[in-house]
Design a protein around this motif. Structure first.
Motif, mmCIF file in Angstrom:
data_model
loop_
_atom_site.group_PDB
_atom_site.id
_atom_site.type_symbol
_atom_site.label_atom_id
_atom_site.label_comp_id
_atom_site.label_asym_id
_atom_site.label_seq_id
_atom_site.Cartn_x
_atom_site.Cartn_y
_atom_site.Cartn_z
ATOM 1 N N ARG A 1 85.229 22.445 -16.923
ATOM 2 C CA ARG A 1 84.906 21.017 -16.984
ATOM 3 C C ARG A 1 85.498 20.400 -18.240
ATOM 4 N NH1 ARG A 1 81.797 18.012 -19.911
ATOM 5 N NH2 ARG A 1 80.824 19.771 -20.949
ATOM 6 N N THR B 1 87.923 21.126 -10.203
ATOM 7 C CA THR B 1 87.880 21.989 -9.025
ATOM 8 C C THR B 1 87.381 23.387 -9.395
ATOM 9 O OG1 THR B 1 89.669 20.749 -7.999
ATOM 10 C CG2 THR B 1 89.248 22.958 -7.137
ATOM 11 N N ARG C 1 83.680 23.210 -10.449
ATOM 12 C CA ARG C 1 82.765 23.149 -9.302
ATOM 13 C C ARG C 1 82.613 24.516 -8.633
ATOM 14 N NH1 ARG C 1 85.569 18.312 -8.615
ATOM 15 N NH2 ARG C 1 84.271 16.525 -9.164
ATOM 16 N N SER D 1 76.343 19.997 -14.270
ATOM 17 C CA SER D 1 76.520 19.286 -13.002
ATOM 18 C C SER D 1 76.596 17.778 -13.226
ATOM 19 C CB SER D 1 75.377 19.631 -12.053
ATOM 20 O OG SER D 1 75.539 18.967 -10.828
#
Length: 168
Positions: free
Chosen positions: A112, A118, A121, A151
């Motif tokens: 992140r 991608t 996640r 998140s």
């Protein structure tokens, strides 16, 4: 996992713990030097528990997110070699599956911060799928909270270090 009982004295784990305390007391470079020296002692093919623990904590004292990612990847790779039997010779309550959510959480946060949503996640989903195994204790709560923070930051597109995950 903090309240567990040690089953076998382990000098390397004690040395790792002493180096980690240096980092927690604000002596990041000394901690990094001590942990790196220990890594050189055990090597990339040494005891999986030692490699996983060392790499996990070495990630926390790196100066760049890229270097942190590299150590977090080493920690996860070592966890793949770690067995419950080996972990429990050190601490009877340890199970590899209880370490994995934290390792994937760290990788999600690294990706992140490096601007790779991608991959972030992917690791976040892996951590979330494993979090149900965690106990309802301080450790489990810390990991669940970290998952929520990462998140939310990922959803917001943030690449900044989170206050909930300050450098060691």
């Amino acid at each position: 996992m903090d309240q567990s009982v040690r089953t076998t004295p382990d000098e390397m784990m004690a040395s790792i713990g002493a180096a980690v305390q240096l980092g927690r007391s604000g002596q990041r470079s000394r901690a990094r030097e001590a942990l790196t020296a220990l890594w050189e002692q055990i090597g990339a093919t040494g005891d999986a528990l030692h490699r996983c623990t060392l790499a996990h904590y070495l990630a926390d004292v790196q100066d760049t997110t890229q270097a942190e990612l590299e150590w977090d990847e080493r920690a996860l790779a070592a966890a793949d070699d770690l067995t419950d039997g080996r972990a429990q010779r050190y601490d009877h309550a340890w199970q590899v599956r209880l370490l994995l959510p934290s390792l994937h959480l760290n990788l999600a946060d690294d990706h992140r911060r490096l601007g790779n949503p991608t991959r972030a996640r992917k690791h976040l989903a892996q951590a979330q799928s494993l979090v149900t195994d965690l106990p309802d204790d301080q450790y489990g709560g810390m990991i669940r909270s970290g998952l929520q923070h990462v998140s939310e930051a990922l959803a917001a597109g943030s690449t900044q270090r989170l206050d909930s995950h300050p450098p060691a």
